[in-house]
Write an enzyme that holds these catalytic residues in place. Structure first.
Site, mmCIF file in Angstrom:
data_model
loop_
_atom_site.group_PDB
_atom_site.id
_atom_site.type_symbol
_atom_site.label_atom_id
_atom_site.label_comp_id
_atom_site.label_asym_id
_atom_site.label_seq_id
_atom_site.Cartn_x
_atom_site.Cartn_y
_atom_site.Cartn_z
ATOM 1 N N ASN A 1 42.079 6.274 41.127
ATOM 2 C CA ASN A 1 42.993 6.661 42.209
ATOM 3 C C ASN A 1 42.432 7.752 43.107
ATOM 4 O O ASN A 1 42.819 7.862 44.259
ATOM 5 C CB ASN A 1 44.340 7.098 41.625
ATOM 6 C CG ASN A 1 44.210 8.003 40.440
ATOM 7 O OD1 ASN A 1 43.556 7.669 39.447
ATOM 8 N ND2 ASN A 1 44.803 9.177 40.522
ATOM 9 N N CYS B 1 50.031 13.214 41.607
ATOM 10 C CA CYS B 1 50.625 13.710 40.361
ATOM 11 C C CYS B 1 50.030 15.042 39.940
ATOM 12 O O CYS B 1 50.613 15.761 39.149
ATOM 13 C CB CYS B 1 50.417 12.713 39.235
ATOM 14 S SG CYS B 1 50.965 11.080 39.655
#
Ligand SMILES: Cc1ncc(COP(=O)(O)O)c(C=O)c1O
Length: 395
Positions: A155, A329
């Site tokens: 990611n 995150c």
């Protein structure tokens, strides 16, 4: 101010076709998919259609697809379900799990939690380009290894991992293989047979669907202990009344992704490459992170010497350009990216990194706006920075 969204790895906008498809299941067809009456059956049919749409996108049989609340749940189900549900070594009684040092926290912290419960774990480090060597994964296998979990696309830097090669080894050794394909599905072709995986996680909001819904592919015959206990939904693998509108939306997003995969990938890669070339030409003291030959089409991760990624993100936001330092995150964390440091970057270079991730709705004009803003912001921040001098001497 015109705004440019270059944070598609954090989340994507919901495609208009997807929003349209799900509305009916919020308004008219609101039934519980487990009810036997007409309303229930309308919902059930829609869930099964979505299952077929998701299955088609990943080359799976529909009965091997279960719906979850997203990538995090699919990852947790895989890690805890497979490590809890497979064989233990008769000699030691200890189970062993292999993963990589560059996984998303949904996998990384699940494996760490397993360790606190007495499971051994090996975290294979990637090479400098952010790609894991399948040979290293293979060498980490022990008689008591019950699970290998390696992401398909990273990611933060977008690197594609050699999951198919790892799949051949896992199959030979009879070890369950999970891949977190959350960032790959919809961006590159994904086929569970070609990959040889037993478990594959995906998430709707990374492919122009809504947040809070995802799927887990579970190859027939894979032993997987459920994470939650309750009703007999999803073939007893995942209890709870189905999120019918979300599931319909995931199905619609999957169908659209299958139709647009090649077109999107080519167009988006051209936009990403245009920005990369522009940054390298107009901004000095930059390094592109991640192996360009094994990278998904939409992601660009760049380190800017002498600068902090967070300052860049904030300054660019004021200019109308949305991007991030890495995983959404992990933002707010003061630690440098675990992915970049695992790739061997210094803490300083890792802290100076920016992730720019493109999507279906970006245009060439977005690239040009972003490039101008980046060049302007970098020059301004460096002029104020004690850590950078144009001569490349760092204080
Ligand atoms: C690689 C990867 N895995 C898992 C997740 C978590 O997915 P979700 O946001 O659907 O829980 C993400 C989202 O950032 C991701 O990028």
């Amino acid at each position: 101010m015109s705004r440019v969204y270059l944070d598609n790895n954090a989340t994507t906008p919901v495609a208009p076709e997807v929003a349209e498809a799900m509305l009916r299941y919020l308004r008219e067809d609101f039934g519980n998919a487990s009810s036997v009456h007409w309303y229930g059956q309308r919902a059930r049919d829609a869930v099964e259609q979505a299952r077929a749409q998701v299955a088609r996108l990943i080359g799976a049989h529909p009965s091997d697809v279960i719906f979850t609340s997203g990538g995090t749940e699919s990852d947790n189900m895989s890690v805890f379900g497979a490590a809890g549900g497979t064989r233990t070594s008769p000699s030691s009684g200890t189970k062993h799990v292999i993963t990589t040092a560059i996984e998303h926290p949904a996998v990384l912290y699940s494996v760490r939690e397993l360790e606190t419960r007495g499971v051994d774990a090996t975290y294979v480090a990637p090479g400098a380009g952010g790609v894991v060597d399948p040979g290293e994964v293979s060498r980490a296998i022990r008689p008591e290894t019950v699970l290998i979990t390696v992401m398909l696309a990273n990611n933060e830097v977008g690197t594609l991992q050699p999951v198919a090669e790892i799949g051949r080894v896992a199959r030979e050794r009879g070890i369950t293989l999970h891949t977190d394909a959350v960032q790959a599905v919809g961006k590159v072709p994904v086929n569970v047979e070609a990959l040889g995986v037993d478990l594959l996680s995906l998430s709707a909001h990374k492919l122009y669907g809504p947040k809070g819904v995802g799927a887990l592919y579970v190859r027939k015959g894979t032993r997987l202990e459920p994470l939650m206990h309750g009703g007999h939904h999803e073939r007893d693998r995942r209890p709870g009344t189905e999120n019918v509108p979300g599931i319909v939306a995931l199905g619609a997003a999957a169908e659209l992704a299958a139709q647009k995969l090649d077109e999107d990938a080519q167009r988006i890669a051209a936009l990403r490459d245009r920005l990369q070339a522009g940054i390298l030409e107009h901004v000095e003291g930059v390094t592109v992170n991640g192996d360009a030959a094994h990278r998904q089409p939409n992601t660009l991760n760049v380190s800017f010497q002498g600068l902090k990624g967070e300052s860049l993100v904030m300054a660019l936001d004021l200019e109308g350009v949305a991007c991030s330092t890495g995983s959404a995150c992990s933002s707010g964390s003061t630690e440098p990216s675990h992915v970049l440091t695992a790739m061997g970057l210094s803490k300083e270079a890792a802290r100076g990194s920016l992730r720019l991730s493109f999507g279906r709705y970006n245009s060439e004009a977005d690239v040009d706006t972003a490039l101008e803003a980046i060049a302007r912001v970098v020059a301004r921040l460096r002029a104020l920075s004690p850590n950078y001098s144009a001569a490349g001497v760092h204080a």
